[in-house]
Design an enzyme around this catalytic site. Structure first.
Site, short mmCIF file in Angstrom:
data_model
loop_
_atom_site.label_atom_id
_atom_site.label_comp_id
_atom_site.label_asym_id
_atom_site.label_seq_id
_atom_site.Cartn_x
_atom_site.Cartn_y
_atom_site.Cartn_z
NE ARG A 174 -4.33 17.40 5.29
CZ ARG A 174 -5.09 18.37 5.76
NH1 ARG A 174 -4.88 19.63 5.39
NH2 ARG A 174 -6.03 18.09 6.66
CG ASP A 183 0.74 12.79 -2.20
OD1 ASP A 183 0.12 13.85 -2.20
OD2 ASP A 183 0.60 11.90 -1.34
CG ASP A 213 -2.01 3.87 4.81
OD1 ASP A 213 -1.56 3.55 5.93
OD2 ASP A 213 -1.30 4.34 3.90
CG HIS A 217 -0.09 12.08 4.78
ND1 HIS A 217 0.87 13.02 5.09
CD2 HIS A 217 -0.06 11.20 5.79
CE1 HIS A 217 1.46 12.70 6.22
NE2 HIS A 217 0.90 11.58 6.68
CD GLU A 249 -2.03 6.03 9.74
OE1 GLU A 249 -2.05 6.18 8.51
OE2 GLU A 249 -1.00 5.85 10.38
CG ASN A 314 -0.53 1.40 14.96
OD1 ASN A 314 0.60 1.52 15.43
ND2 ASN A 314 -0.97 2.16 13.97
C1 QV4 Z 1 12.88 6.60 2.44
C2 QV4 Z 1 13.03 8.06 2.85
C3 QV4 Z 1 12.45 8.95 1.79
C4 QV4 Z 1 13.10 8.69 0.46
C5 QV4 Z 1 12.90 7.21 0.11
C6 QV4 Z 1 13.64 6.88 -1.16
O1 QV4 Z 1 12.29 8.26 4.07
O2 QV4 Z 1 12.70 10.31 2.18
O3 QV4 Z 1 12.52 9.50 -0.54
O4 QV4 Z 1 13.43 6.36 1.14
O5 QV4 Z 1 13.17 5.61 -1.57
C7 QV4 Z 1 9.39 2.88 3.51
C8 QV4 Z 1 10.75 3.07 4.18
C9 QV4 Z 1 11.19 4.52 4.04
C10 QV4 Z 1 11.21 4.90 2.55
C11 QV4 Z 1 9.80 4.65 1.96
C12 QV4 Z 1 9.74 4.96 0.47
O6 QV4 Z 1 10.64 2.75 5.58
O7 QV4 Z 1 12.47 4.66 4.62
O8 QV4 Z 1 11.50 6.30 2.41
O9 QV4 Z 1 9.43 3.28 2.16
O10 QV4 Z 1 10.60 4.13 -0.22
C13 QV4 Z 1 4.95 2.21 6.23
C14 QV4 Z 1 6.26 2.35 7.01
C15 QV4 Z 1 7.23 3.28 6.32
C16 QV4 Z 1 7.42 2.81 4.88
C17 QV4 Z 1 6.04 2.89 4.19
C18 QV4 Z 1 6.11 2.54 2.72
O11 QV4 Z 1 5.98 2.87 8.30
O12 QV4 Z 1 8.48 3.24 7.00
O13 QV4 Z 1 8.39 3.65 4.21
O14 QV4 Z 1 5.17 1.96 4.84
O15 QV4 Z 1 6.70 1.29 2.54
C19 QV4 Z 1 3.23 9.22 9.43
C20 QV4 Z 1 1.92 9.22 8.64
C21 QV4 Z 1 1.14 7.97 8.86
C22 QV4 Z 1 2.02 6.73 8.61
C23 QV4 Z 1 3.24 6.82 9.55
C24 QV4 Z 1 4.18 5.63 9.37
O16 QV4 Z 1 1.12 10.33 9.02
O17 QV4 Z 1 0.03 7.92 7.97
O18 QV4 Z 1 3.96 8.01 9.26
N1 QV4 Z 1 1.28 5.49 8.85
C25 QV4 Z 1 0.69 4.80 7.68
C26 QV4 Z 1 0.82 3.29 7.81
C27 QV4 Z 1 2.30 2.89 7.70
C28 QV4 Z 1 2.80 3.20 6.30
C29 QV4 Z 1 2.21 4.42 5.73
C30 QV4 Z 1 1.29 5.17 6.38
C31 QV4 Z 1 2.51 4.69 4.32
O19 QV4 Z 1 0.29 2.87 9.04
O20 QV4 Z 1 2.48 1.51 7.98
O21 QV4 Z 1 4.23 3.42 6.36
O22 QV4 Z 1 1.52 3.96 3.58
O23 QV4 Z 1 2.97 9.43 10.78
CA CA Z 2 -1.39 13.16 -0.34
#
Ligand code: QV4
Ligand code: CA
Length: 503
Positions: A174, A183, A213, A217, A249, A314
């Protein structure tokens, strides 16, 4: 009655957040992933309303970061910069026009609300945002909201990286960054108020509810706090006192301390076990077979039906993000996918969401699709391509439009017709041939064995001639597909004791 309502309201029991607020007998929603607002407005009028779709989940409408490496990934829309309504899907005027036109034909709009975080910590600073708003991720400065360093959880997270490192620690899940995303401090009334202000702006425009979304968290109580600040829905389209529909979600496949049930007080939750298990059964993995679907639903350990939002795939897990793994069926697996969506829409469990995707150039290297980031079909200037409709009613420009596939559209209608009817007359052959009815209104048969099906089953339907709505439909009082039940293609063949509606 009024006293009771007042008491309930006083107790903060703002009920109704489980109800999708669709017009009666429209029982499914469709996720038009990455569609432009003007295309959704047209689709509501020309297709969704006439075919009984209840509503549309739209991609996040708020301003997001512009990412150019990789080049405009779909997931840039999950990195907010502000709550201004302007993205690649369109601007606020186009959003308002879409909500009005869809509501006017009885199709609701649900917004994907990204309110747990802002952009990635490494998002840099400048005006690389879809509305040109300035921001500085390093300084936690988002002047277009405004948010500043005070409004983020940096000090509250106790992991070395500042990111979520383990999912068995409910505090870091969280209070730390999900994948490096800044966050928000949602225990602060100021932050809750900015989130509520954004959601109320959308409610006043006419939206019917929200996908929350990354709800896992956020603390359930923090979500409750900003939900309690929300307006009732716009009385131009909803009766006075109607609450926004909420589905959160929360990925809970078991094995983690955080459970979907913690969030029931706020609204429904996404039941990710549904798609993961159904894919395993239809792929016949791990000894699974369709005969085991007899107690599908709560019998499989899913959340209660009236707290569940269900789907086969999804936008995340159709491309290897999020949860579900390789068992997830998608439009790439067309035959099994139609069977899975057909089963979901025929079965009474949960509120059903149909996925509508775009095609991208999958490129598997060492088992991973290195193109999982590729954004929507776009023009050379980066703008999203229009959804074109072909003469055969399919979509062009690489939009998949699963919701327009005959088998899926007809099963959306089937679900509306049998709404409220009990699950009945289950039959199976102990393997992958199964059949069941919905009271005396509908009956469906599956053959996922690789041999013909030749049985007599009790359908519960009155005698008569019925159209098979998988191989065709009823047009001008005739069945365009099968209507007798001789030998159908092996995946759907049966002899009936009486005439039945083969779906
Ligand atoms: C990366 C590293 C980090 C690092 C960062 C540095 O992982 O450790 O600090 O670079 O910049 C994108 C990139 C990811 C990057 C991040 C931040 O893919 O590599 O971090 O951006 O720059 C979507 C995509 C993610 C994307 C994110 C934000 O799936 O890949 O991250 O959007 O652009 C968990 C959660 C669940 C989540 C799921 C994907 O419990 O809630 O993961 N699902 C929801 C949405 C999903 C979205 C998010 C959450 C975030 O459905 O589409 O993630 O809003 O299970
Ligand atoms: Ca949070």
């Amino acid at each position: 009655m009024r006293i009771l309502l007042l008491l309930l309201a006083a107790a903060g029991l703002c009920w109704g957040q489980y109800n999708p607020n669709t017009v009666p007998k429209r029982t499914s929603i469709v996720h038009l992933f990455e569609w432009r607002w003007q295309d959704i407005a047209e689709e509501c009028e020309r297709y969704l309303a006439p075919n009984g779709f209840g509503g549309v989940q739209v991609s996040p409408p708020n301003e997001n970061i512009v990412i150019t490496n990789p080049n405009r990934p779909w997931w840039e829309r999950y990195q907010p910069i502000s709550y201004k309504i302007c993205t690649r899907s369109g601007n606020e005027e186009q959003f308002k026009d879409m909500v009005k036109r869809c509501n006017n034909v009885g199709v609701r709009i649900y917004v994907d609300a990204v309110v747990n975080h802002m952009c990635g910590a490494a998002g840099g600073s400048g005006t690389h945002s879809t509305c040109g708003s300035h921001f500085n991720a390093g300084n936690r400065d988002f002047p277009a909201v405004p948010y500043s360093g005070w409004d983020f959880n940096d000090g509250k997270c106790h992991t070395g990286s500042g990111e979520i490192e383990r999912y068995d620690d409910i505090y870091q899940v969280r209070d730390c960054r999900l994948s490096g995303l800044l966050d928000l401090a949602l225990e602060k009334d100021y932050v809750r108020s900015k989130v509520a202000e954004y959601m109320n702006h959308l409610i006043d425009i006419g939206v019917a509810g929200f996908r929350i979304d990354a709800a896992k968290h956020m603390w359930p109580g923090d979500i409750r706090a900003f939900l309690d600040k929300l307006h009732d829905l716009n009385t131009q389209w909803f009766s006075a006192g109607t609450k926004p529909f909420i589905y959160q979600e929360v990925i809970d496949l078991g094995g983690e301390p955080i459970k979907g049930s913690e969030y029931f007080g706020n609204g429904r939750v996404t039941e990710f076990k549904y798609g993961a298990k159904l894919g395993t059964v239809l792929r016949k993995w791990n000894g699974e077979k369709m005969a085991y679907l007899k107690n599908w639903g709560e019998g499989w350990g899913f959340v209660p039906s009236d707290r569940a939002l269900v789907f086969v795939d999804n936008h995340d897990n159709q491309r290897g993000h999020g949860a579900g793994g390789s068992s997830i069926l998608t439009f790439w697996d067309a035959r099994l996918y139609k069977m899975a969506v057909g089963f979901m829409l025929a079965h009474p469990y949960g509120l059903t969401r149909v996925m509508s995707s775009y095609r991208w150039p999958r490129n598997f290297q060492n088992g991973k699709d290195v193109n999982d980031w590729v954004g929507p079909p776009s023009n050379s200037d980066g703008s999203t391509k229009a959804v074109t409709i072909n003469p055969d009613t399919t979509c062009g420009n690489d939009w998949v439009c699963e919701h327009r596939w005959r088998q899926i559209r007809n099963m959306v209608i089937f679900r509306n017709v049998v709404d409220g009817e009990p699950f009945s007359n289950w039959w199976d052959n102990g393997s992958n041939q199964v059949a069941f009815g919905r009271g005396n209104k509908g009956f469906i048969i599956f053959n996922n064995d690789n041999w013909n099906m030749n049985v007599n089953v009790q359908t519960g339907l009155p005698a008569g001639t019925y159209c098979d709505v998988i191989s065709g439909q009823k047009e001008n009082n005739k069945c365009t597909g099968k209507q007798d039940f001789g030998t159908l293609p092996y995946h759907l063949s049966i002899k009936m004791m009486e005439k039945a509606r083969v779906i």
